[in-house]
Motif scaffolding. Structure first.
Motif, mmCIF file in Angstrom:
data_model
loop_
_atom_site.group_PDB
_atom_site.id
_atom_site.type_symbol
_atom_site.label_atom_id
_atom_site.label_comp_id
_atom_site.label_asym_id
_atom_site.label_seq_id
_atom_site.Cartn_x
_atom_site.Cartn_y
_atom_site.Cartn_z
ATOM 1 N N ASN A 246 0.827 -1.197 0.000
ATOM 2 C CA ASN A 246 0.000 0.000 0.000
ATOM 3 C C ASN A 246 0.870 1.258 0.000
ATOM 4 N N ARG A 247 0.615 2.133 -0.958
ATOM 5 C CA ARG A 247 1.442 3.334 -1.092
ATOM 6 C C ARG A 247 1.323 4.246 0.119
ATOM 7 N N TRP A 248 0.111 4.423 0.645
ATOM 8 C CA TRP A 248 -0.072 5.330 1.781
ATOM 9 C C TRP A 248 0.575 4.789 3.039
ATOM 10 N N TYR B 284 4.123 5.667 2.751
ATOM 11 C CA TYR B 284 4.359 7.079 3.048
ATOM 12 C C TYR B 284 4.405 7.327 4.552
#
Length: 291
Positions: free
Chosen positions: A36-38, A41
């Motif tokens: 998951n990109r978030w 981050y």
């Protein structure tokens, strides 16, 4: 009340398939989280918080080495306490604590789904990932504790943890093993700095100026951190040898001992600068660390 004739879920018709589907769903959910990109981050923000902590430890060491005792602990607890007293410090610590908790989880996920898994799950790589996960988890809990109005003293915690083991030869052997392990970790950090082994972790994508900053901050920062960890390990090992839990102190006490050496103030100030540079390196990891 009716009693099921099936004592084991595997005996239930279709039970094996149901368990397999549930396991596969759980596996897919965890794998999705790893990708998951978030989530990535948020995890990268954990490096920023780690950098702020190391920079503050360095600043406290620098002042301690040049001007004497400032009344602050030169360790994670002292650094976090300093941030807690700053404007909006509680919010920073809570956000940073959550981010470091995510980073801790990211290192765990790296074992089955990330670079560790792709490397064939070598024992050393798995142990290293587990160790990093534990470090960031502990730092996350401490940051959240300070952010929510609590706190902790790492030196006292080390002493209290060692005390029950020092009454027997077996326990002293275990404490000695822990001390030697910390020394080995310190040597590993110093070696990684001198050999610039950290280069393979960060990818500045051909930006030579960033690469130069990474080289300088990583070299000095890793060596300084290795010296500090070596000092802590020596104190823990000496506590085992002398059967004196008072000697099993944390990083703050190790820095105090360093300052008592000939030219110790200058050495401590140099280590403080190294920690501050490591803080810059850690912030750069937030953008360039390969994950």
């Amino acid at each position: 009340m009716a009693t099921s004739v099936y004592s084991d879920p595997m005996d239930i018709p279709g039970g094996s398939d149901s368990l397999e589907r549930a396991f596969n769903k759980a596996h897919d959910a965890v794998e999705d989280a790893a990708d998951n990109r978030w989530f990535e981050y948020v995890s990268r923000v954990g490096y920023v918080m780690s950098g702020l902590v190391h920079a503050m430890i360095g600043w406290i060491c620098l002042r301690l080495g040049l001007w004497g005792n400032s009344g602050e602990s030169a360790d994670q607890s002292g650094a976090l306490a300093s941030y807690a007293e700053a404007p909006a410090g509680a919010a920073i610590l809570i956000i940073g604590g959550v981010a470091m908790a995510a980073l801790s989880f990211m290192y765990l996920l790296d074992i089955p789904f990330g670079t560790v898994g792709r490397a064939g799950r070598k024992a050393f790589d798995i142990a290293k990932a587990l160790g990093k996960s534990a470090v960031y988890a502990a730092l996350a809990l401490t940051a959240l504790s300070f952010g929510l109005g609590g706190g902790s003293e790492s030196g006292s915690a080390a002493e209290e943890a060692a005390a029950p083991f020092l009454s027997s030869m077996l326990g002293r052997g275990l404490v000695l093993a822990v001390g030697l392990a910390i020394i080995a970790i310190g040597v590993y950090h110093a070696h990684k700095g001198v050999t610039r082994g950290f280069r393979k972790d960060l990818d500045p994508a051909g930006d030579h100026r960033v690469s130069a900053v990474i080289d300088k901050t990583g070299l000095v920062g890793y060596v300084a951190k290795g010296i500090a960890l070596g000092g802590v390990g020596i104190m823990v090992a000496w506590a085992a040898i002398s059967a004196d839990s008072d000697k099993a102190r944390g990083m703050d006490a190790a820095f105090d001992e360093m300052r008592s050496l000939p030219a110790g103030g200058i050495l401590l100030a140099a280590v403080g600068i190294g920690f501050m540079l490591y803080g810059i390196y850690s912030v750069l990891r937030a953008k360039y660390q390969q994950m």
